[in-house]
Design an enzyme around this catalytic site. Sequence first.
Site, PDB file in Angstrom:
ATOM      1  N   ASN A   4      -4.968   6.694  -2.733  1.00 37.91           N
ATOM      2  CA  ASN A   4      -4.707   7.449  -1.299  1.00 37.91           C
ATOM      3  C   ASN A   4      -5.672   8.625  -1.031  1.00 37.91           C
ATOM      4  O   ASN A   4      -5.444   9.084   0.194  1.00 37.91           O
ATOM      5  CB  ASN A   4      -3.123   7.911  -1.376  1.00 37.91           C
ATOM      6  CG  ASN A   4      -3.069   8.324   0.105  1.00 37.91           C
ATOM      7  OD1 ASN A   4      -3.070   7.802   1.077  1.00 37.91           O
ATOM      8  ND2 ASN A   4      -2.431   9.445   0.433  1.00 37.91           N
ATOM      9  N   TYR A  70     -18.037   8.976   7.401  1.00 40.49           N
ATOM     10  CA  TYR A  70     -16.693   8.684   7.029  1.00 40.49           C
ATOM     11  C   TYR A  70     -16.448   7.185   7.318  1.00 40.49           C
ATOM     12  O   TYR A  70     -15.894   6.606   6.633  1.00 40.49           O
ATOM     13  CB  TYR A  70     -15.716   9.641   7.960  1.00 40.49           C
ATOM     14  CG  TYR A  70     -14.160   9.323   7.709  1.00 40.49           C
ATOM     15  CD1 TYR A  70     -13.413   9.575   6.552  1.00 40.49           C
ATOM     16  CD2 TYR A  70     -13.591   8.604   8.973  1.00 40.49           C
ATOM     17  CE1 TYR A  70     -12.363   9.305   6.539  1.00 40.49           C
ATOM     18  CE2 TYR A  70     -12.111   8.184   8.533  1.00 40.49           C
ATOM     19  CZ  TYR A  70     -11.633   8.568   7.565  1.00 40.49           C
ATOM     20  OH  TYR A  70     -10.235   8.336   7.405  1.00 40.49           O
ATOM     21  N   LYS A  74     -15.247   4.134   4.775  1.00 39.30           N
ATOM     22  CA  LYS A  74     -13.871   3.239   5.084  1.00 39.30           C
ATOM     23  C   LYS A  74     -14.468   1.780   4.990  1.00 39.30           C
ATOM     24  O   LYS A  74     -13.537   1.075   4.594  1.00 39.30           O
ATOM     25  CB  LYS A  74     -13.193   3.893   6.117  1.00 39.30           C
ATOM     26  CG  LYS A  74     -12.757   5.287   5.683  1.00 39.30           C
ATOM     27  CD  LYS A  74     -11.794   5.366   4.486  1.00 39.30           C
ATOM     28  CE  LYS A  74     -11.183   6.646   4.209  1.00 39.30           C
ATOM     29  NZ  LYS A  74     -10.400   6.516   3.053  1.00 39.30           N
ATOM     30  N   GLY A 101      -4.509   4.740  11.866  1.00 42.81           N
ATOM     31  CA  GLY A 101      -5.207   5.184  13.071  1.00 42.81           C
ATOM     32  C   GLY A 101      -5.201   6.677  13.140  1.00 42.81           C
ATOM     33  O   GLY A 101      -5.505   7.349  12.227  1.00 42.81           O
ATOM     34  N   ILE A 102      -4.612   7.160  14.120  1.00 35.21           N
ATOM     35  CA  ILE A 102      -4.464   8.611  14.499  1.00 35.21           C
ATOM     36  C   ILE A 102      -3.173   9.144  13.942  1.00 35.21           C
ATOM     37  O   ILE A 102      -2.159   8.721  14.462  1.00 35.21           O
ATOM     38  CB  ILE A 102      -4.780   8.943  15.964  1.00 35.21           C
ATOM     39  CG1 ILE A 102      -6.050   8.435  16.513  1.00 35.21           C
ATOM     40  CG2 ILE A 102      -4.369  10.268  16.203  1.00 35.21           C
ATOM     41  CD1 ILE A 102      -6.201   8.660  18.034  1.00 35.21           C
TER      42      ILE A 102
END
Length: 177
Positions: A4, A70, A74, A101-102
């Site tokens: 994570n 970034y 990902k 997402g956000i």
Amino acid sequence: MVANAGIAQVKPLLDLTPADFQHMFEVNVMGVHYCYQAAAKQLIKQGTAGKLIGAASIVAFKPFPLMGHYSASKWAVRGLSQVYAMELAQHKITVNAYAPGIVDTNMWELIDEGLGKKAGGGKEKGDMMRMYSDRLIALGRTSVPEDVAKLVGFLAREDADYITGQTMVVDGGIIFT
């Protein structure tokens, strides 16, 4: 095992230093790889099935401007998870990633601040997150960590035994796959 850890940085590609790029990939990609590798070796040694789950992002499907390195990191997590799924299936180990997402977290506060500075015009803390949430999220609210945790919990349970090599989006309807 859930890998994570992750970092983000708001910076135009033309302004990135080699150190910026390297640090992003060391944490976001190499961190996932070494977690997957160590957990897989242990599971194989024990002769047990298992689940490996990695942190991707919606930018693994559609990159964001000012977050190129970034986004690339990902995308790499997404691809790495697929290859691990292919190689570990024979050991009954599933490998999947989740793509938030956000989410209202410290990481998005950092992103909000960076995007606010780039936008100029006296943006206050939270303005950019609200703007992107209002503009992009079909369900009409910013995600909370519990939204992501529910998906990760699902991927870790028996209910997901026949799912492998997938990056599952949890974003309230920003990216439609």
